[in-house]
Scaffold this motif. Structure first.
Motif, PDB file in Angstrom:
ATOM      1  N   ASP A 119      13.939  -7.850 -28.027  1.00  0.00           N
ATOM      2  CA  ASP A 119      14.677  -7.140 -29.316  1.00  0.00           C
ATOM      3  C   ASP A 119      14.499  -5.729 -28.881  1.00  0.00           C
ATOM      4  N   THR A 154      11.248  -4.172 -29.892  1.00  0.00           N
ATOM      5  CA  THR A 154      10.567  -4.120 -31.164  1.00  0.00           C
ATOM      6  C   THR A 154      10.256  -5.849 -31.116  1.00  0.00           C
ATOM      7  N   ARG A 173      24.137  -8.289 -32.075  1.00  0.00           N
ATOM      8  CA  ARG A 173      23.669  -7.154 -32.943  1.00  0.00           C
ATOM      9  C   ARG A 173      23.234  -8.059 -34.388  1.00  0.00           C
ATOM     10  N   ASN A 222      18.874  -5.482 -37.925  1.00  0.00           N
ATOM     11  CA  ASN A 222      18.186  -4.286 -37.547  1.00  0.00           C
ATOM     12  C   ASN A 222      17.714  -4.323 -35.968  1.00  0.00           C
ATOM     13  N   HIS A 223      18.189  -4.915 -35.189  1.00  0.00           N
ATOM     14  CA  HIS A 223      18.109  -4.660 -33.865  1.00  0.00           C
ATOM     15  C   HIS A 223      19.208  -5.543 -33.056  1.00  0.00           C
ATOM     16  N   TRP A 224      18.939  -5.271 -31.700  1.00  0.00           N
ATOM     17  CA  TRP A 224      19.715  -5.896 -30.722  1.00  0.00           C
ATOM     18  C   TRP A 224      18.906  -7.224 -30.270  1.00  0.00           C
ATOM     19  N   ASP A 225      19.245  -8.458 -30.249  1.00  0.00           N
ATOM     20  CA  ASP A 225      18.671  -9.479 -29.676  1.00  0.00           C
ATOM     21  C   ASP A 225      19.263  -9.774 -28.449  1.00  0.00           C
ATOM     22  N   SER A 258      15.475  -1.613 -30.526  1.00  0.00           N
ATOM     23  CA  SER A 258      16.106  -0.704 -31.432  1.00  0.00           C
ATOM     24  C   SER A 258      17.540  -0.460 -31.420  1.00  0.00           C
ATOM     25  N   PRO A 259      18.410  -0.530 -32.513  1.00  0.00           N
ATOM     26  CA  PRO A 259      19.752  -0.182 -32.455  1.00  0.00           C
ATOM     27  C   PRO A 259      20.152   1.292 -32.341  1.00  0.00           C
TER      28      PRO A 259
END
Length: 182
Positions: A128, A107, A167, A170-173, A130-131
């Motif tokens: 990034d 993302t 975390r 709204n996402h994993w960085d 999507s989680p």
């Protein structure tokens, strides 16, 4: 053919297939950058990809991406761009997909609008994701929790290879310091 450890690391860095257990450097990695094989340090400095090259590699590995603006312009914060991404970041994403068995959706890439710094999105170190529950369960169940990130409190997980997964809301960085064992 004698293969030095420098050539093995260079082959892995350049995306070639390396059979680390046998020390065999394949033709694919030798052809990947024949002029760079003589100077590993310059290969490291030049390991940036164009958007097109990164997108082809990610697509070939079955990794998808989204863009809120439906674009890939690096200078537009609503786009998702891979321009000037580090090769090791792309390889890290591919390693994550293979190790986790999860579907991955990127993302955020190298586009403007992310936090600055040496190990930043802009400098090609971060992606990034999507989680999804698959991705989140893999990261939290496999990697070591190293506590909250200073500044925003995002919980961080460190892989055995040293990459850091934070975390955010709204996402994993993910910061790819290396390819994660590619």
């Amino acid at each position: 053919m004698a293969v030095t450890s420098t050539r093995i690391r260079l082959g892995a860095l350049l995306g070639g297939a390396v059979l680390a257990t046998t020390g065999v450097l394949t033709a694919q990695s030798a052809v990947a950058a024949p002029s760079a094989a003589s100077d590993a340090s310059s290969a490291v400095a030049a390991a940036k990809l164009s958007h097109s090259d990164a997108a082809n590699r990610l697509r070939g590995a079955g990794i998808s991406w989204t863009s809120s603006g439906g674009c890939s312009d690096r200078n537009n914060p609503t786009c998702t761009s891979f321009e000037q991404i580090n090769l090791t970041s792309v390889q890290g994403a591919i390693t994550l997909k293979g190790a986790s068995g999860c579907a991955l959706t990127i993302t955020g890439g190298t586009e403007t609008g992310h936090a600055s710094g040496t190990y930043s999105h802009w400098n090609g170190y971060k992606l990034d994701f999507s989680p999804t529950s698959c991705v989140s369960n893999y990261i939290t169940g496999t990697f070591t929790n190293i506590g909250p990130r200073p500044g925003d409190g995002a919980q961080q997980y460190k892989s055995g290879s040293g990459n850091v997964y934070a975390r955010e809301s709204n996402h994993w960085d993910v910061t790819f310091y290396n390819c994660g064992g590619c």
